[in-house]
Every structure is written in C-alpha cells, then in structure tokens.
Design a protein around this motif. Structure first.
Motif, mmCIF file in Angstrom:
data_model
loop_
_atom_site.group_PDB
_atom_site.id
_atom_site.type_symbol
_atom_site.label_atom_id
_atom_site.label_comp_id
_atom_site.label_asym_id
_atom_site.label_seq_id
_atom_site.Cartn_x
_atom_site.Cartn_y
_atom_site.Cartn_z
ATOM 1 N N ASP A 123 16.173 -21.532 57.872
ATOM 2 C CA ASP A 123 16.410 -20.524 56.831
ATOM 3 C C ASP A 123 15.948 -21.035 55.471
ATOM 4 O O ASP A 123 15.394 -20.287 54.658
ATOM 5 N N LEU A 124 16.194 -22.319 55.201
ATOM 6 C CA LEU A 124 15.758 -22.901 53.943
ATOM 7 C C LEU A 124 14.232 -22.899 53.845
ATOM 8 O O LEU A 124 13.658 -22.583 52.798
ATOM 9 N N LEU A 125 13.573 -23.229 54.963
ATOM 10 C CA LEU A 125 12.110 -23.213 54.973
ATOM 11 C C LEU A 125 11.576 -21.806 54.790
ATOM 12 O O LEU A 125 10.591 -21.600 54.068
ATOM 13 N N GLN A 126 12.217 -20.827 55.421
ATOM 14 C CA GLN A 126 11.783 -19.434 55.250
ATOM 15 C C GLN A 126 11.929 -19.004 53.796
ATOM 16 O O GLN A 126 11.037 -18.358 53.239
ATOM 17 N N ARG A 127 13.035 -19.383 53.179
ATOM 18 C CA ARG A 127 13.246 -19.043 51.767
ATOM 19 C C ARG A 127 12.168 -19.645 50.883
ATOM 20 O O ARG A 127 11.748 -19.065 49.876
ATOM 21 N N GLN A 128 11.677 -20.816 51.244
ATOM 22 C CA GLN A 128 10.661 -21.505 50.466
ATOM 23 C C GLN A 128 9.243 -21.027 50.776
ATOM 24 O O GLN A 128 8.276 -21.508 50.181
ATOM 25 N N GLY A 129 9.116 -20.082 51.698
ATOM 26 C CA GLY A 129 7.802 -19.573 52.070
ATOM 27 C C GLY A 129 7.054 -20.455 53.036
ATOM 28 O O GLY A 129 5.835 -20.300 53.206
ATOM 29 N N LEU A 130 7.771 -21.364 53.724
ATOM 30 C CA LEU A 130 7.126 -22.331 54.602
ATOM 31 C C LEU A 130 7.308 -22.034 56.081
ATOM 32 O O LEU A 130 6.819 -22.777 56.929
ATOM 33 N N TYR A 131 8.034 -20.957 56.411
ATOM 34 C CA TYR A 131 8.327 -20.668 57.820
ATOM 35 C C TYR A 131 8.481 -19.158 57.979
ATOM 36 O O TYR A 131 9.566 -18.625 57.848
ATOM 37 N N GLU A 132 7.377 -18.483 58.255
ATOM 38 C CA GLU A 132 7.401 -17.035 58.384
ATOM 39 C C GLU A 132 8.087 -16.623 59.695
ATOM 40 O O GLU A 132 7.955 -17.314 60.711
ATOM 41 N N PRO A 133 8.813 -15.504 59.695
ATOM 42 C CA PRO A 133 9.407 -15.007 60.944
ATOM 43 C C PRO A 133 8.323 -14.684 61.963
ATOM 44 O O PRO A 133 7.190 -14.335 61.591
ATOM 45 N N PRO A 134 8.651 -14.779 63.248
ATOM 46 C CA PRO A 134 7.680 -14.394 64.278
ATOM 47 C C PRO A 134 7.317 -12.910 64.155
ATOM 48 O O PRO A 134 8.085 -12.119 63.590
ATOM 49 N N PRO A 135 6.165 -12.490 64.657
ATOM 50 C CA PRO A 135 5.774 -11.077 64.608
ATOM 51 C C PRO A 135 6.854 -10.181 65.212
ATOM 52 O O PRO A 135 7.380 -10.459 66.297
ATOM 53 N N GLY A 136 7.187 -9.130 64.495
ATOM 54 C CA GLY A 136 8.174 -8.185 64.984
ATOM 55 C C GLY A 136 9.613 -8.527 64.670
ATOM 56 O O GLY A 136 10.506 -7.705 64.895
ATOM 57 N N ALA A 137 9.872 -9.724 64.161
ATOM 58 C CA ALA A 137 11.241 -10.131 63.849
ATOM 59 C C ALA A 137 11.680 -9.561 62.513
ATOM 60 O O ALA A 137 10.860 -9.178 61.670
ATOM 61 N N SER A 138 12.982 -9.531 62.296
ATOM 62 C CA SER A 138 13.528 -9.086 61.019
ATOM 63 C C SER A 138 13.018 -9.978 59.890
ATOM 64 O O SER A 138 12.871 -11.190 60.059
ATOM 65 N N PRO A 139 12.746 -9.413 58.713
ATOM 66 C CA PRO A 139 12.306 -10.232 57.584
ATOM 67 C C PRO A 139 13.449 -10.991 56.920
ATOM 68 O O PRO A 139 13.199 -11.881 56.101
ATOM 69 N N TYR A 140 14.681 -10.664 57.269
ATOM 70 C CA TYR A 140 15.823 -11.311 56.636
ATOM 71 C C TYR A 140 16.132 -12.614 57.375
ATOM 72 O O TYR A 140 15.938 -12.724 58.581
#
Length: 319
Positions: free
Chosen positions: A43-60
């Motif tokens: 979650d921390l990596l996603q917040r930093q723009g370093l770990y995008e959700p997989p295709p089709g997954a929720s953006p949250y």
C-alpha cells in the motif's frame, strides 16, 4: 460510499477520504461491507506511485479486509448476505464496500474479533503459499524469517512452530527480538548488531529484503535449502554466487501474490481455510495487532508503518 483515494503519488498526506461510486457485484463476485482493512508495505508503494494495481483491480489501496457480505452476484458459491467474512484482495480494502471474487473470501474463524480478522488474509495466504506450498517447510527443519516483527513475520513464527519447525528471526532491535521470542521464535538476531549469515543455517528462508540480502541468504542456506524472496525493501539487484547455489543444491524462488489469477488465489485461500483456520480456531495462531486507526485517517496509519516501530499489523477500521 467513501474510500481512500490516492490523489497523486507522494507522502501520506496524499491519501484522501472521499465519496466514490458504490461497487456492483459482477458475475462470481461478492460485495463486502468493510469492517476493517490493514496496512501492507504494498500500500505504501502504491501511494508512492511505485506499485500500480493489476489490470481490472480497484484503484483504491488495501489488500485485505474483514466485514459482512452485503450482496452476492451470479454464480457465487457458498456465501450469503450477512455472512461474517474476511478476504484477500487485489485492491480496494480502504473503503466502506469492496467487490471481490468469491474464491478469495473466507469465513472468519469463530474466536477471532471481527476487526482483527482484517489482519489475517494477506499474512496467512502469503506465509502459507510461500513457506509451505512453495518451499515445502517440513517438521524439524529450520526456518529463517527476515522481519520477524512484521505482520508476515509474526504469522510465519506462529505457523512454523505449529508445524514443528525451528524458527530463527531477524529484527531491528532487542525489543523486537524479544517480542518474536514471546511469539514462539527459538532464536533472534538483531540485524543492526550482528550478521545473521555468520550464525544461522536454515533449510528455508523467507525474505522481504531482496537484493541487499541475496549473497548472505545463500550463505545461510543448508544443503538442499530453499530461499523464497517476497519483498524488495533492500533493492531489486544482488550478486548471486551460482557456485555456492550448485554446491548446496539449493533453490531461489521469487513470488508475488497480488497479481496472481483468481483461480491461483482461490487455491491458496482454500488451502489456508483447510490447514490454517483450524489452528486459529484452536487458539494456536492469532492475529498480532499493533494498533487500530480510523479508516479516514489512513495517512496516520501509513506514518506508523513507515516509522517501522510497530510489531504485527496496523488496522484501519470503519467500526
């Protein structure tokens, strides 16, 4: 509903509690009214723009949750509105409601608090799939767990001890080492004061560090040992001595959980329900929770995890 939205990559302050569209159940999906979620490093990596959700997954953000089944879509098996559940998610746990494939949903064990259940899916599925399904840890073998005081580490200690293994952990302070020993670890290494590879020989190593530890991990493996790398907190690249690997007849695995297909996640979830949940019901395994934070204050929860002083899970609650 409300959810935590990442308005732009950055520090915890970019996390915003906003009104967003309600999810609708697609074929094979369940809508869970979320009681709680938990903070994971991803979650921390996603917040930093370093770990995008997989295709089709929720953006949250949010890779796990607990809650109550609100709706079921077509072709859902074994669940009905009102069921008390927890779930492994590809995203979307930081919200009031989330849609999830029914294969990734588990009933909450009877003796587990509904909020604390949010801290079980990711760690139980990660440890079980990597340590037992991939690395095939056996009774009497030694498991080395890096980050023993983390959510993953606290689960790995308990599970490995329950199945008769000798458990060694690394942690970043004498206090954290002591907490790991209280949970059942047999030995602890303060990695700030000592090189684990100089004293540990392990059959299986569960590693969240990655490149920085690669050479030392191989050194610490016994003949026939298995190294499972599930994180890259210490970088993505390291030097691998193939000669040492060959002589030891050892193996190195790299795995992720979030991007796996639903069927693969479902197989892991079923195995966890079959093999781990009875231990939870018996009180042998329990969620280790550092603190609870209101979901709307997810930024504060991220600060706690980034500070690295916690033991176990940091939960986000809608309750």
């Amino acid at each position: 509903m409300h959810a935590i939205v990442i308005e732009k990559p950055g520090e915890p302050e970019v996390l915003s509690w906003q009104e967003v569209p309600d999810p609708r159940p697609e074929r094979g999906e369940i809508i869970i009214n979320v009681t709680a979620s938990a903070v994971n490093r991803a979650d921390l990596l996603q917040r930093q723009g370093l770990y995008e959700p997989p295709p089709g997954a929720s953006p949250y953000p949010g890779l796990e949750c607990s809650g109550i089944v609100g709706e079921v879509g077509p072709d859902v098996e074994g669940f009905s509105p009102g069921d008390r559940v927890c779930a492994l998610l590809a995203g979307g746990g930081y919200a009031e409601r989330v849609a999830v494939p029914w294969q990734q949903v588990m009933r909450v064990p009877d003796r587990v608090d509904p909020v604390e259940a949010a801290g079980l899916p990711e760690v139980a599925c990660t440890v079980w799939s990597n340590v037992f399904m991939t690395a095939r840890l056996r009774k009497g073998e030694t498991l080395l767990v890096h980050g023993g005081a983390s959510g993953i580490g606290t689960m790995a200690i308990q599970l490995a001890k329950a199945f008769g293994s000798h458990v060694v952990v690394t942690a970043g302070s004498p206090e954290k080492v002591a907490r790991c020993l209280e949970l059942g670890a047999d030995e602890g290494v303060d990695y700030r004061a000592e090189d684990f590879s100089e004293r540990v020989e392990a059959d299986v190593i569960l590693d969240i560090i990655g490149g920085k530890y690669l050479a030392r991990n191989v050194k610490a493996l016994k003949t026939g040992g298995r190294l499972v790398v599930i994180g890259m907190q210490g970088g993505t690249k390291g030097e691998l001595d193939l000669g040492a690997l060959l002589v030891k007849r050892a193996a190195v695995y790299g795995t992720t959980l979030r991007s796996r297909p639903v069927d693969e996640k479902g197989a892991i979830v079923r195995s966890v329900v079959r093999d781990v949940w009875p231990l939870v019901d018996a009180g042998v395994i329990r969620p280790v929770v550092h603190t609870r934070v209101p979901m709307s204050d997810a930024a504060q929860a991220h600060r706690i995890v980034e500070a690295g002083e916690h033991v176990g899970k940091v939960l986000l609650t809608n309750a």
